[in-house]
Scaffold this active site. Structure first.
Site, PDB file in Angstrom:
ATOM      1  N   LYS A  79       0.761  -1.278   0.050  1.00 55.49           N
ATOM      2  CA  LYS A  79      -0.188  -0.039   0.068  1.00 55.49           C
ATOM      3  C   LYS A  79       0.833   1.293  -0.186  1.00 55.49           C
ATOM      4  O   LYS A  79       2.170   1.553   0.723  1.00 55.49           O
ATOM      5  CB  LYS A  79      -0.811   0.135   1.103  1.00 55.49           C
ATOM      6  CG  LYS A  79      -1.799   1.040   1.400  1.00 55.49           C
ATOM      7  CD  LYS A  79      -2.826   0.665   2.389  1.00 55.49           C
ATOM      8  CE  LYS A  79      -3.781   1.995   2.643  1.00 55.49           C
ATOM      9  NZ  LYS A  79      -4.486   1.858   3.949  1.00 55.49           N
ATOM     10  N   SER A 154     -10.015   1.821   2.477  1.00 56.58           N
ATOM     11  CA  SER A 154      -8.650   2.825   1.389  1.00 56.58           C
ATOM     12  C   SER A 154      -7.549   1.653   0.862  1.00 56.58           C
ATOM     13  O   SER A 154      -7.142   2.104   0.342  1.00 56.58           O
ATOM     14  CB  SER A 154      -8.231   3.931   2.541  1.00 56.58           C
ATOM     15  OG  SER A 154      -7.305   2.881   3.724  1.00 56.58           O
ATOM     16  N   SER A 178      -9.728  -0.855   6.822  1.00 56.36           N
ATOM     17  CA  SER A 178      -9.638  -0.631   5.866  1.00 56.36           C
ATOM     18  C   SER A 178      -8.825  -1.583   4.936  1.00 56.36           C
ATOM     19  O   SER A 178      -8.013  -1.659   4.125  1.00 56.36           O
ATOM     20  CB  SER A 178      -8.256   0.866   5.401  1.00 56.36           C
ATOM     21  OG  SER A 178      -8.853   2.266   5.342  1.00 56.36           O
TER      22      SER A 178
HETATM   23  N1  GLN Z   1     -13.245   3.925   6.029  1.00 54.81           N
HETATM   24  C1  GLN Z   1     -12.658   4.437   7.296  1.00 54.81           C
HETATM   25  C2  GLN Z   1     -12.334   6.465   6.543  1.00 54.81           C
HETATM   26  O1  GLN Z   1     -12.412   6.316   6.181  1.00 54.81           O
HETATM   27  C3  GLN Z   1     -11.730   3.316   7.861  1.00 54.81           C
HETATM   28  C4  GLN Z   1     -10.470   4.088   6.371  1.00 54.81           C
HETATM   29  C5  GLN Z   1      -8.650   3.449   7.250  1.00 54.81           C
HETATM   30  O2  GLN Z   1      -9.136   2.208   8.002  1.00 54.81           O
HETATM   31  N2  GLN Z   1      -7.431   3.721   7.131  1.00 54.81           N
HETATM   32  O3  GLN Z   1     -11.922   6.844   8.212  1.00 54.81           O
END
Ligand code: GLN
Length: 496
Positions: A79, A154, A178
């Site tokens: 990532k 994400s 995420s």
């Molecule tokens: N979807 C969640 C957010 O937008 C979690 C994001 C994540 O785990 N990086 O914050």
């Protein structure tokens, strides 16, 4: 079977036995990336020459008689929020375009030392804020099951790369879901380790008290092998846990739930959930029972407040963490023509370099932390966080692990929730409590929803530092479902 269809464990064994070379394995994956990534957009950066050079080095050390670890020569995609000394790192943001970090993150460095071969860096929602990868400044990633749909977020580039057979393994980060949510909607395995079990050093910070690096793979055993390879105490991360890595590989091999007590979280299986998701979830619960687990219903009332608490705590931490992108130290600098003050350049750079979701969160967090509002918002959210920890503690007095659907729906169409932040945030309804409490959770495939034929994930949550239980339950489910389905769920994905 072609090399790209093999598991990481199989590839590692073939390479160690010198039946195939690391170079051949790397080339097969680079060919696959060249074939499909124009449609998937999982990768932000690929450098074939650099990848092959790393693979050649592994082959040479094998030829020299060195005995490598189980994943030496196996390709991996990272990532693009982990720093890599030899590649750009963007965090999916324009503000870091062209930035080359001077050092490796602990996760990327340890995996390099274990002989894993880096294929490239994967797409993500800007600064890991989002659930669909649509917030990337570099265009959305597409779900390999249906290219018109989101791959989750994400870490959507990492989930799509593994599910499209572009990489056998990838890394992600899980701040609110995420890793687990993208794994669920692309039909693969994704694990959020115990907070502090995997190092945040060199991970571009979003919400430091929640951010947790973790693995993606197509099998539970592969995820465990990767988890083990990068985990463990790191003195460079002040919140790293100084404890042995839980026996995750052993647990994945054990794949047995007989005698385990498993709790179904009552709050996470009712209204607002897609019927096909609930049907597959209930089937998975029945399966666990038939495998000898004792299943009970458990209530965790504070979980209902997890989402609002998270959307105060995560933005508060991000508003502070993202202050470092000040036009002076990294990447983009706008309007520095000798006539403007540092403050003006800073404001112009941040206005141009951050996308709308990042700006929304910085403003929200700054507001929640400002004097006069701190107690009402941030302070209150921290109290909810304590209540959630207590719910977990009480639940784990009764049961060894908890289960729920990973996410309320299957992959939604690209664009469907892009203008509706609340709808987007709901994708993490079931995953967020674990981040707030710091314990471990995995998502494993549990079938396809009848209404759209898309993958559904089962979430297994375990206590702090009992990560092995996630793998034990996950592997038992995987084994039983695969014999029922006649192979991995992913083999039912439409060919790309
Ligand atoms: N979807 C969640 C957010 O937008 C979690 C994001 C994540 O785990 N990086 O914050």
């Amino acid at each position: 079977m072609s090399l790209i269809r093999k598991t990481a464990a199989e590839l590692g064994a073939l390479i160690a036995a010198r039946e195939v070379s690391a170079v051949e394995v790397a080339q097969a994956h680079l060919d696959r990336i060249a074939e499909v990534d124009g449609r998937v957009n999982a990768f932000l950066h690929v450098d074939a020459e650099a990848t092959l050079a790393q693979a050649r080095q592994v082959d040479e050390s094998l030829a020299g008689g060195e005995s490598p670890g189980p994943l030496a020569g196996v390709p991996i995609a990272h990532k693009d929020v982990f720093t890599t000394a030899d590649m750009p790192t963007t965090a999916g943001s324009k503000i870091l375009e062209g930035w080359r970090p001077p050092y490796d993150a602990t996760v990327t460095g340890r995996l390099r030392a274990a002989g894993l071969v880096i294929l490239g860096k994967t797409n993500l929602d800007e600064f890991a804020m989002g659930s669909s990868t649509e917030n990337s400044a570099y265009g959305p990633t597409h779900n390999p099951w249906d290219l018109s749909r989101i791959p989750g977020g994400s870490s959507g580039g990492s989930s799509a790369a593994v599910s499209a057979y572009e990489a056998p393994l990838s890394t992600g980060t899980d701040t609110g879901g995420s890793i687990r949510q993208p794994a669920a909607v692309t039909g693969i395995v994704g694990m959020k380790p115990t907070y502090g079990g995997s190092s945040r050093y060199g991970l571009i910070a979003f919400a430091s008290s929640l951010d947790t690096p973790g693995p993606f793979a197509r099998t539970v055993l592969d995820a465990a092998l990767l988890h083990e390879a990068f985990s463990g105490h790191d003195p460079l991360d002040s919140t790293s846990v100084d404890a042995p890595v839980p026996p995750v590989v052993e647990a994945a091999r054990q794949a047995d739930v007989a005698g385990m007590r498993i709790g179904v979280v009552k709050e996470f299986a009712g209204e607002g959930y897609q019927p096909g998701v609930l049907a597959r979830f209930h089937e998975a619960v029945d399966l666990l029972e038939s495998l000898g687990a004792k299943v009970v219903e458990v209530s965790c009332p504070a979980f209902s407040y997890a989402l609002p608490a998270y959307y105060l705590i995560a933005p508060s931490e991000c508003s502070s963490n993202l202050a470092r992108f000040d036009a002076m130290r990294y990447g983009l600098r706008v309007g520095d023509d000798g006539t403007r003050s540092a403050e003006e350049v800073m404001a112009l750079t941040r206005a141009a370099g951050f996308g709308p979701e990042v700006k929304r969160r910085i403003m929200l967090g700054t507001y929640a932390l400002s004097s006069g509002y701190y107690d009402a918002y941030y302070g209150q959210a921290q109290k909810v966080r304590t209540l959630i920890m207590r719910d977990f503690e009480a639940a784990f007095q009764q049961v060894d692990a908890l289960v729920s659907p990973t996410t309320p729906t299957t992959a939604f169409p690209i664009g469907e929730r892009a203008d509706d932040p609340m709808a987007m945030y709901l994708a993490d309804l079931c995953t967020i409590p674990t981040n707030l409490a710091g314990n471990a959770a995995i998502s494993v495939p549990c079938g396809l929803a009848d209404e759209d034929g898309l993958p559904v994930g089962l979430q297994v949550m375990a206590p702090v530092l009992a990560d092995d239980r996630c793998y034990r339950v996950g592997a038992a489910v995987e084994k039983a479902f695969e014999s029922r389905w006649g192979g991995p769920l992913l083999s039912r994905a439409p060919a790309l």
